[in-house]
Design a protein around this motif. Structure first.
Motif, PDB file in Angstrom:
ATOM      1  N   ALA A   1      -2.060 -32.449  43.043  1.00 23.98           N
ATOM      2  CA  ALA A   1      -2.796 -31.734  44.090  1.00 23.98           C
ATOM      3  C   ALA A   1      -2.973 -32.562  45.352  1.00 23.98           C
ATOM      4  CB  ALA A   1      -4.169 -31.302  43.556  1.00 23.98           C
ATOM      5  N   ILE A   2      -3.042 -33.889  45.211  1.00 22.21           N
ATOM      6  CA  ILE A   2      -3.330 -34.724  46.377  1.00 22.21           C
ATOM      7  C   ILE A   2      -2.121 -35.503  46.883  1.00 22.21           C
ATOM      8  CG2 ILE A   2      -5.787 -34.931  45.882  1.00 22.21           C
ATOM      9  CD1 ILE A   2      -5.309 -37.594  44.580  1.00 22.21           C
ATOM     10  N   LEU A   3      -0.946 -35.266  46.310  1.00 23.89           N
ATOM     11  CA  LEU A   3       0.252 -35.948  46.782  1.00 23.89           C
ATOM     12  C   LEU A   3       0.606 -35.670  48.244  1.00 23.89           C
ATOM     13  CD1 LEU A   3       2.672 -35.861  43.706  1.00 23.89           C
ATOM     14  CD2 LEU A   3       1.573 -37.851  44.736  1.00 23.89           C
ATOM     15  N   PRO A   4       0.164 -34.551  48.847  1.00 26.67           N
ATOM     16  CA  PRO A   4       0.458 -34.371  50.278  1.00 26.67           C
ATOM     17  C   PRO A   4      -0.017 -35.497  51.182  1.00 26.67           C
ATOM     18  CG  PRO A   4      -0.238 -32.289  49.338  1.00 26.67           C
ATOM     19  CD  PRO A   4      -0.431 -33.328  48.262  1.00 26.67           C
TER      20      PRO A   4
ATOM     21  N   ILE B   1       9.524 -31.449  52.341  1.00 29.64           N
ATOM     22  CA  ILE B   1       9.733 -30.569  51.195  1.00 29.64           C
ATOM     23  C   ILE B   1       8.707 -30.829  50.096  1.00 29.64           C
ATOM     24  CG2 ILE B   1      11.393 -29.859  49.423  1.00 29.64           C
ATOM     25  CD1 ILE B   1      13.628 -30.851  51.261  1.00 29.64           C
ATOM     26  N   GLU B   2       8.124 -29.748  49.610  1.00 19.00           N
ATOM     27  CA  GLU B   2       7.279 -29.719  48.412  1.00 19.00           C
ATOM     28  C   GLU B   2       5.970 -30.489  48.569  1.00 19.00           C
ATOM     29  OE1 GLU B   2       7.734 -30.343  43.621  1.00 19.00           O
ATOM     30  OE2 GLU B   2       9.574 -30.100  44.788  1.00 19.00           O
ATOM     31  N   CYS B   3       5.304 -30.295  49.675  1.00 12.73           N
ATOM     32  CA  CYS B   3       4.018 -30.968  49.884  1.00 12.73           C
ATOM     33  C   CYS B   3       2.912 -29.999  50.279  1.00 12.73           C
ATOM     34  CB  CYS B   3       4.165 -32.042  50.955  1.00 12.73           C
ATOM     35  SG  CYS B   3       4.831 -33.562  50.288  1.00 12.73           S
ATOM     36  N   GLY B   4       3.104 -28.692  50.042  1.00 14.33           N
ATOM     37  CA  GLY B   4       2.115 -27.744  50.518  1.00 14.33           C
ATOM     38  C   GLY B   4       2.152 -27.674  52.031  1.00 14.33           C
ATOM     39  N   VAL B   5       1.359 -26.771  52.593  1.00 16.75           N
ATOM     40  CA  VAL B   5       1.383 -26.603  54.048  1.00 16.75           C
ATOM     41  C   VAL B   5       0.008 -26.409  54.669  1.00 16.75           C
ATOM     42  CG1 VAL B   5       3.732 -25.682  54.059  1.00 16.75           C
ATOM     43  CG2 VAL B   5       1.812 -24.108  53.838  1.00 16.75           C
TER      44      VAL B   5
ATOM     45  N   SER C   1       8.672 -26.859  53.924  1.00 12.37           N
ATOM     46  CA  SER C   1       9.085 -25.920  52.880  1.00 12.37           C
ATOM     47  C   SER C   1       7.870 -25.170  52.362  1.00 12.37           C
ATOM     48  CB  SER C   1       9.781 -26.654  51.732  1.00 12.37           C
ATOM     49  OG  SER C   1       8.844 -27.247  50.863  1.00 12.37           O
ATOM     50  N   THR C   2       8.091 -23.929  51.932  1.00 10.17           N
ATOM     51  CA  THR C   2       6.974 -23.093  51.481  1.00 10.17           C
ATOM     52  C   THR C   2       6.444 -23.513  50.119  1.00 10.17           C
ATOM     53  OG1 THR C   2       8.525 -21.513  50.497  1.00 10.17           O
ATOM     54  CG2 THR C   2       7.752 -21.068  52.749  1.00 10.17           C
ATOM     55  N   GLN C   3       7.268 -24.125  49.309  1.00  9.66           N
ATOM     56  CA  GLN C   3       6.845 -24.425  47.939  1.00  9.66           C
ATOM     57  C   GLN C   3       6.270 -25.828  47.846  1.00  9.66           C
ATOM     58  OE1 GLN C   3       7.779 -26.563  45.321  1.00  9.66           O
ATOM     59  NE2 GLN C   3       6.544 -25.444  43.850  1.00  9.66           N
ATOM     60  N   PRO C   4       5.074 -26.005  47.276  1.00 11.03           N
ATOM     61  CA  PRO C   4       4.208 -24.974  46.704  1.00 11.03           C
ATOM     62  C   PRO C   4       3.216 -24.443  47.748  1.00 11.03           C
ATOM     63  CG  PRO C   4       3.377 -27.131  46.120  1.00 11.03           C
ATOM     64  CD  PRO C   4       4.594 -27.361  46.973  1.00 11.03           C
TER      65      PRO C   4
ATOM     66  N   PRO D   1      -5.175 -19.327  47.931  1.00 10.43           N
ATOM     67  CA  PRO D   1      -6.613 -19.060  47.981  1.00 10.43           C
ATOM     68  C   PRO D   1      -6.937 -17.676  47.411  1.00 10.43           C
ATOM     69  CG  PRO D   1      -5.649 -18.699  50.127  1.00 10.43           C
ATOM     70  CD  PRO D   1      -4.550 -19.269  49.265  1.00 10.43           C
ATOM     71  N   GLU D   2      -8.201 -17.445  47.064  1.00  7.59           N
ATOM     72  CA  GLU D   2      -8.589 -16.132  46.544  1.00  7.59           C
ATOM     73  C   GLU D   2      -8.360 -15.048  47.587  1.00  7.59           C
ATOM     74  OE1 GLU D   2     -12.483 -15.999  44.888  1.00  7.59           O
ATOM     75  OE2 GLU D   2     -12.155 -17.714  43.559  1.00  7.59           O
ATOM     76  N   ASN D   3      -8.611 -15.363  48.842  1.00 11.59           N
ATOM     77  CA  ASN D   3      -8.398 -14.413  49.938  1.00 11.59           C
ATOM     78  C   ASN D   3      -7.160 -14.852  50.709  1.00 11.59           C
ATOM     79  OD1 ASN D   3      -8.430 -12.848  52.263  1.00 11.59           O
ATOM     80  ND2 ASN D   3     -10.653 -12.968  52.536  1.00 11.59           N
ATOM     81  N   VAL D   4      -6.067 -14.112  50.575  1.00 14.36           N
ATOM     82  CA  VAL D   4      -4.810 -14.518  51.204  1.00 14.36           C
ATOM     83  C   VAL D   4      -4.911 -14.550  52.725  1.00 14.36           C
ATOM     84  CG1 VAL D   4      -3.761 -12.220  51.416  1.00 14.36           C
ATOM     85  CG2 VAL D   4      -2.302 -14.226  51.043  1.00 14.36           C
ATOM     86  N   GLN D   5      -5.860 -13.808  53.286  1.00 14.20           N
ATOM     87  CA  GLN D   5      -6.033 -13.815  54.735  1.00 14.20           C
ATOM     88  C   GLN D   5      -6.419 -15.200  55.237  1.00 14.20           C
ATOM     89  OE1 GLN D   5      -5.229 -11.339  56.725  1.00 14.20           O
ATOM     90  NE2 GLN D   5      -4.708  -9.984  55.020  1.00 14.20           N
ATOM     91  N   HIS D   6      -7.136 -15.950  54.411  1.00 15.65           N
ATOM     92  CA  HIS D   6      -7.491 -17.311  54.802  1.00 15.65           C
ATOM     93  C   HIS D   6      -6.234 -18.167  54.937  1.00 15.65           C
ATOM     94  CE1 HIS D   6     -11.721 -16.694  52.807  1.00 15.65           C
ATOM     95  NE2 HIS D   6     -11.584 -16.057  53.960  1.00 15.65           N
ATOM     96  N   LEU D   7      -5.304 -18.019  53.994  1.00 16.88           N
ATOM     97  CA  LEU D   7      -4.046 -18.756  54.082  1.00 16.88           C
ATOM     98  C   LEU D   7      -3.260 -18.327  55.311  1.00 16.88           C
ATOM     99  CD1 LEU D   7      -1.856 -20.652  52.927  1.00 16.88           C
ATOM    100  CD2 LEU D   7      -0.981 -18.668  51.667  1.00 16.88           C
ATOM    101  N   TRP D   8      -3.177 -17.031  55.546  1.00 17.58           N
ATOM    102  CA  TRP D   8      -2.374 -16.536  56.660  1.00 17.58           C
ATOM    103  C   TRP D   8      -2.911 -17.023  57.999  1.00 17.58           C
ATOM    104  CZ3 TRP D   8      -0.995 -10.755  55.197  1.00 17.58           C
ATOM    105  CH2 TRP D   8      -0.178 -10.779  54.062  1.00 17.58           C
ATOM    106  N   ALA D   9      -4.235 -17.121  58.120  1.00 14.86           N
ATOM    107  CA  ALA D   9      -4.815 -17.644  59.360  1.00 14.86           C
ATOM    108  C   ALA D   9      -4.420 -19.108  59.548  1.00 14.86           C
ATOM    109  CB  ALA D   9      -6.333 -17.503  59.326  1.00 14.86           C
ATOM    110  N   THR D  10      -4.380 -19.865  58.441  1.00 21.06           N
ATOM    111  CA  THR D  10      -3.980 -21.270  58.504  1.00 21.06           C
ATOM    112  C   THR D  10      -2.507 -21.395  58.885  1.00 21.06           C
ATOM    113  OG1 THR D  10      -5.621 -21.820  56.808  1.00 21.06           O
ATOM    114  CG2 THR D  10      -3.863 -23.412  57.193  1.00 21.06           C
ATOM    115  N   LEU D  11      -1.681 -20.558  58.279  1.00 20.06           N
ATOM    116  CA  LEU D  11      -0.248 -20.594  58.592  1.00 20.06           C
ATOM    117  C   LEU D  11       0.009 -20.210  60.041  1.00 20.06           C
ATOM    118  CD1 LEU D  11       1.314 -18.969  55.382  1.00 20.06           C
ATOM    119  CD2 LEU D  11       0.927 -21.389  55.882  1.00 20.06           C
ATOM    120  N   GLU D  12      -0.754 -19.273  60.549  1.00 20.57           N
ATOM    121  CA  GLU D  12      -0.592 -18.878  61.949  1.00 20.57           C
ATOM    122  C   GLU D  12      -0.944 -20.037  62.875  1.00 20.57           C
ATOM    123  OE1 GLU D  12      -1.940 -15.293  65.024  1.00 20.57           O
ATOM    124  OE2 GLU D  12      -2.662 -15.299  62.950  1.00 20.57           O
ATOM    125  N   ALA D  13      -1.919 -20.859  62.476  1.00 22.74           N
ATOM    126  CA  ALA D  13      -2.348 -21.983  63.304  1.00 22.74           C
ATOM    127  C   ALA D  13      -1.268 -23.055  63.415  1.00 22.74           C
ATOM    128  CB  ALA D  13      -3.630 -22.601  62.741  1.00 22.74           C
TER     129      ALA D  13
END
Length: 360
Positions: free
Chosen positions: A213-216, A243-247, A286-289, A293-305
C-alpha cells in the motif's frame, strides 16, 4: 475501441531460458554460481517481504514454457480484445538489486535478446521493452543503443528500486540514450532489496499488504527528482512512464511541489515551468492499481486534478494477483477511448495508429 495494455508481464517457467543468451564468465556464474533460490531462479537480492498467496493469479498455472503465451492469449489478449500489449518482463527488473553491475547488465542483455527472439514473434500484438540495470548508467546506455533501433521496441524499462533518485545526474547517460533512440523511459514497481535502499523513509514495514500500500513513496521521490533536476529541460521530448504505483497521490504531491517551487525557485534556476506543468507534458501514469474509494466520484475528482484524461495509460498487470481487466476500469466513461489506447499511442510512437484513428 483500440486498447493498449501498457503493463503485460511475459513470464517463463524457469530462468534457465536465458542460458543460450549468455557466455563466458557470466554464463558460468549464472549456471554454476551462487543463486537466490534453486536452479531456474533469477539472481537477485532478497527482499524482506513475502507474498502470502503468491504474486500470480491462481488460474494462471503454466507447466511447459509455451503455456505462458497460450494462457495469456486465452485469458487476457483474446478475452478482452487487447490490440497492443507492451511486454514488461517480470524477474529481470530485479537485476537492479545486484551489487555487481557488470553481471546485472549481462542478465539484462540476455533477457532482452530472449524476449526479442522468443516473445515478439509469437504475436503481432506484442511490443517490447529494453530492460536495463541502472547501477551503471553507461552500460545501460550501451544496451539502449544496441537494441534501441529495433522496430518492435517501444521503451526502456527499469525498476523503482534504485540507489538514488532517478533525476540525479548520475543517471543522465540513460536519458541521453533514450532521447537519441526516441524511446520513453519507464519505471516499474519492484527492485526493492539488495543494494537498493528501502523506499520507506522511517524504516522497513512488516507485512506485505502494508508494504504494498505504501510503495508509491518511491515513485513520489523519483518523480520529484526528475522534475527538480531539470531532466525535462535537458530532454524536453522525453516521456517518462510510472508503472504500478497507484495515481491518487499525484495531485497532492504536485500541489506541494508547485507551492515550494514558487517560494524557493532560486534553488533550481534551470527550471522554466511549474512542476505540475512538467508532469502534464512529460510524465504518464499507469492505471493499475487504480485506487478504489467507496465513492468513485472522489477518485474521479482526484484524477481530474492531474489531467487524468490525458496522463493515464491503461495497464492490466497481467497475470499478477491484483490484475485489472478492461471492463472493471473505474474511470469517467468519456475518458475511456483516450485512457485505454490513444494516450499510449502518443507515448509509444513506433506503434502504428489504426487507419480509423489516424483519419480522425
Amino acid at each position: 475501441m483500440f486498447i493498449v495494455d501498457s503493463d503485460c508481464h511475459n513470464y517463463w517457467c524457469s530462468a534457465t531460458v536465458l542460458e543460450p543468451y549468455m557466455d563466458g564468465f557470466f554464463k558460468d556464474m549464472f549456471v554454476r554460481g551462487e543463486k537466490t533460490g534453486p536452479r531456474g531462479a533469477f539472481p537477485h537480492g532478497h527482499r524482506p517481504w513475502f507474498h502470502p498467496e503468491g504474486f500470480s493469479r491462481h488460474d494462471v498455472n503454466p507447466v511447459e514454457e509455451d503455456d505462458n503465451y497460450a494462457i495469456m492469449k486465452e485469458k487476457h489478449l483474446d478475452k478482452y480484445n487487447i490490440d497492443v500489449a507492451i511486454l514488461t518482463g517480470d524477474e529481470p527488473i530485479e537485476a537492479s538489486t545486484l551489487a555487481n553491475a557488470h553481471y546485472a547488465n549481462a542478465l539484462c542483455r540476455a533477457y532482452n535478446d530472449y524476449m526479442i527472439d522468443y516473445w515478439l514473434p509469437k504475436d503481432s500484438r506484442f511490443w517490447g521493452s529494453i530492460i536495463v540495470a541502472p547501477q551503471d548508467p553507461k552500460l545501460a546506455a550501451e544496451e539502449i543503443r544496441r537494441l534501441g533501433s529495433h522496430p518492435r521496441i517501444v521503451q526502456v524499462l527499469v525498476s523503482h528500486g534504485a540507489q538514488r533518485p532517478y533525476g540525479d545526474p548520475f543517471y543522465h547517460p540513460i536519458y541521453e540514450a533514450c532521447a537519441e533512440m526516441g524511446l520513453p523511459f519507464a519505471m516499474h514497481l519492484g527492485g526493492q532489496g539488495g543494494v537498493n535502499s528501502t523506499p520507506i523513509g522511517a524504516g522497513p514495514s512488516t507485512f506485505f499488504w502494508e508494504t504494498h500500500a505504501i510503495l508509491p513513496q518511491s515513485a513520489m521521490t523519483h518523480m520529484a527528482s526528475l522534475i527538480a533536476q531539470g531532466v525535462f529541460e535537458k530532454w524536453p521530448s522525453l516521456k517518462v512512464v510510472i508503472i504500478e504505483c497507484g495515481v491518487a497521490w499525484v495531485p497532492s504531491v504536485l500541489w506541494r511541489l508547485d507551492a515550494n517551487y514558487k517560494a524557493l525557485r532560486k534553488e533550481t534556476p534551470w527550471l522554466k515551468r511549474l512542476p505540475s506543468e512538467y508532469f502534464k507534458t512529460n510524465i504518464r501514469m499507469s492505471t493499475q492499481p487504480l485506487e478504489q474509494p467507496e465513492n468513485v466520484q472522489h477518485l474521479w475528482a482526484t484524477l481530474e486534478a492531474m489531467d487524468g484524461e490525458n496522463t493515464l495509460l491503461f495497464a492490466s498487470d497481467y497475470p499478477h494477483w491484483d490484475y485489472d481487466d478492461v471492463t472493471k476500469l473505474h474511470i469517467p466513461p468519456a475518458w475511456r477511448e483516450k485512457v485505454l489506447g490513444l494516450n499510449a499511442l502518443d507515448v509509444y510512437r513506433r506503434i502504428p495508429r489504426p487507419a480509423a484513428i489516424a483519419a480522425e
